[in-house]
Design a protein around this motif. Structure first.
Motif, short mmCIF file in Angstrom:
data_model
loop_
_atom_site.label_atom_id
_atom_site.label_comp_id
_atom_site.label_asym_id
_atom_site.label_seq_id
_atom_site.Cartn_x
_atom_site.Cartn_y
_atom_site.Cartn_z
N PRO A 100 38.84 53.30 -32.63
CA PRO A 100 39.28 52.05 -33.45
C PRO A 100 37.84 51.25 -33.74
O PRO A 100 37.96 50.28 -34.36
CB PRO A 100 40.12 51.52 -32.45
CG PRO A 100 39.50 51.73 -31.03
CD PRO A 100 39.20 53.18 -31.18
N LEU A 101 36.82 51.53 -33.38
CA LEU A 101 35.75 50.63 -33.17
C LEU A 101 35.24 50.18 -34.56
O LEU A 101 34.75 49.14 -34.85
CB LEU A 101 34.52 51.06 -32.09
CG LEU A 101 35.08 51.42 -30.74
CD1 LEU A 101 34.11 51.63 -29.95
CD2 LEU A 101 35.77 50.01 -30.32
N PRO A 102 35.26 51.35 -35.63
CA PRO A 102 34.48 50.83 -36.90
C PRO A 102 35.18 49.62 -37.29
O PRO A 102 34.82 48.66 -38.01
CB PRO A 102 34.39 51.96 -37.63
CG PRO A 102 34.53 53.33 -36.74
CD PRO A 102 35.16 52.62 -35.55
N ALA A 116 43.55 44.31 -30.66
CA ALA A 116 44.06 44.97 -29.54
C ALA A 116 43.85 46.86 -30.03
O ALA A 116 44.11 46.94 -31.28
CB ALA A 116 45.12 44.71 -29.11
N ALA A 117 43.72 47.50 -29.34
CA ALA A 117 43.61 49.07 -29.94
C ALA A 117 43.45 49.91 -28.57
O ALA A 117 43.03 49.60 -27.68
CB ALA A 117 42.46 49.26 -30.58
N ASP A 118 44.06 51.11 -28.68
CA ASP A 118 43.88 52.13 -27.75
C ASP A 118 42.45 52.62 -27.95
O ASP A 118 41.97 52.59 -29.11
CB ASP A 118 44.73 53.41 -28.13
CG ASP A 118 45.97 53.11 -27.58
OD1 ASP A 118 46.44 52.69 -26.43
OD2 ASP A 118 47.05 54.04 -28.34
N ALA A 125 32.21 43.77 -27.14
CA ALA A 125 33.02 42.59 -27.41
C ALA A 125 33.91 42.65 -28.58
O ALA A 125 34.56 41.98 -29.26
CB ALA A 125 32.00 41.61 -27.89
N LEU A 126 34.26 44.13 -28.91
CA LEU A 126 34.79 44.25 -30.20
C LEU A 126 36.43 44.09 -30.16
O LEU A 126 37.25 44.12 -31.19
CB LEU A 126 34.56 45.70 -30.91
CG LEU A 126 32.96 45.90 -31.31
CD1 LEU A 126 32.86 47.21 -31.78
CD2 LEU A 126 32.76 44.69 -32.13
N LEU A 127 36.94 44.53 -28.83
CA LEU A 127 38.39 44.08 -28.41
C LEU A 127 38.55 43.44 -27.60
O LEU A 127 38.12 43.23 -26.31
CB LEU A 127 38.84 45.81 -28.11
CG LEU A 127 38.86 46.93 -29.14
CD1 LEU A 127 39.10 48.16 -28.27
CD2 LEU A 127 39.52 46.66 -30.33
#
Length: 344
Positions: A100-102, A116-118, A125-127
């Motif tokens: 999910p990072l991109p 939020a993401a799996d 710091a992305l989530l």
């Protein structure tokens, strides 16, 4: 406290978007506005999901079998649309093998305050919520559990099954008599019967007394014509996605592979005889919360390979499924459909 404006992200296929439906409904129950960001292949399915107020489309260069090229202009346009949406929160839905990072980075750059993401990879710091899905979880259940962990909940009376908006009536396409749908195609060839094997199955279903309706997209009209021949009704290329939902909703049983129409059948509550090639695990992708039978050798040599084309001569995991097995599955599932009809 005012409810947030929430963005749900699911960037891949129509089937994946349909599997996000329970999570989307949970988000919608706790949001003042629910937007769904999807890819071009998922946009038609996105418009079918209850609870969606707005659909955004982005052809992400990190998703799909033929990803779009990286484009500064397209990325800038997406950032501007996300900023204009003033989303307070975002849930990124991905399959177990995707990152999910991109998109998480782009959401942060666009000013989305909480995401939020799996995620298996370190997110930095992305989530704001790094969710860990439970082992062996179905994709639909995993997405819903992310939403639950993010503080959303399904509304009372919602059992968490797949669901779409009420489809149109399609008796003018199918005729009024009971029928079985056979959908022979799939975006990934390894997940479908060969055309010859599908045609044999259509003939066997017809010979057993079933009225068979063959469905497929515009690019599959040659395939559906071959499969339908003179023993089935050919609707290849004749249905939009909402109309296909209507055709599936009227069927006693759908015979279909692990592909979008299989999940659409589940979303309208139709039992599924699922031709499931084990190139991906059935525990994550099988028909969700509807009566179904898995057809296909789940221990075949291709198991877990994620192969797009069958790596084994003769495509034995699916073409090895005999007509007797298909007929038995349709008969068993037809009985569950009669029970479903009695409860309507």
């Amino acid at each position: 406290m005012s409810r947030p404006r929430t963005l749900v992200v699911r960037l891949d296929s129509a089937g994946d978007v349909l599997l996000s439906g329970p999570a989307v409904r949970a988000v919608a129950a706790g949001s003042s506005h629910t937007a769904l960001l999807c890819g071009p292949l998922g946009v038609n399915a996105a418009h079918l999901l209850p609870g969606v107020d707005e659909v955004l489309v982005h052809d992400a260069p990190w998703v799909g079998l033929e990803p779009a090229p990286v484009s500064y202009e397209a990325t800038q346009e997406l950032l501007e649309r996300l900023r204009a949406g003033r989303y307070d929160r975002a849930l990124i839905l991905v399959s177990h093998h995707q990152s999910p990072l991109p998109i998480a980075l782009l959401l942060k750059l666009a000013g989305v305050g909480w995401t939020a993401a799996d995620c298996e990879d370190y997110p930095g710091a992305l989530l704001d919520l790094r969710h860990r899905r439970k082992p062996r979880r179905h994709e639909a259940r995993a997405a819903l559990e992310l939403a639950l962990d993010a503080g959303y909940a399904l509304p009372p009376g919602d059992d968490g099954s797949l669901r779409v908006s009420a489809p149109p009536g399609t008796a003018h396409l199918t005729g009024p008599e009971p029928y079985v749908v056979l959908h022979p195609g799939a975006a990934v060839p390894a997940r479908a019967w060969t055309a010859e094997r599908a045609a044999e199955a259509a003939a066997a279903l017809s010979d057993a007394g079933h009225r068979v309706v063959v469905t497929g997209g515009r690019a599959e009209k040659d395939l559906t014509a071959q499969v339908a021949a003179d023993h089935a009704l050919d609707l290849g290329g004749m249905t939009s996605l909402p109309q296909l939902a209507g055709v599936l909703a009227g069927a006693r049983v759908a015979v279909v592979g692990n592909t979008g129409p299989g999940h659409l059948a589940a979303a309208v509550g139709t039992p599924v005889a699922c031709l499931f090639a084990p190139v991906v695990p059935a525990e994550r992708w099988r028909p969700y919360n509807v009566p179904h039978v898995l057809l296909g050798d789940q221990r075949a040599p291709c198991a877990g390979s994620r192969a797009r084309k069958c790596p084994v001569a003769g495509h034995p995991c699916l073409d090895g499924v005999g007509n007797a097995e298909v007929l038995a599955a349709v008969a068993a599932l037809g009985a569950t459909d009669k029970e479903r009809g009695a409860r309507r």
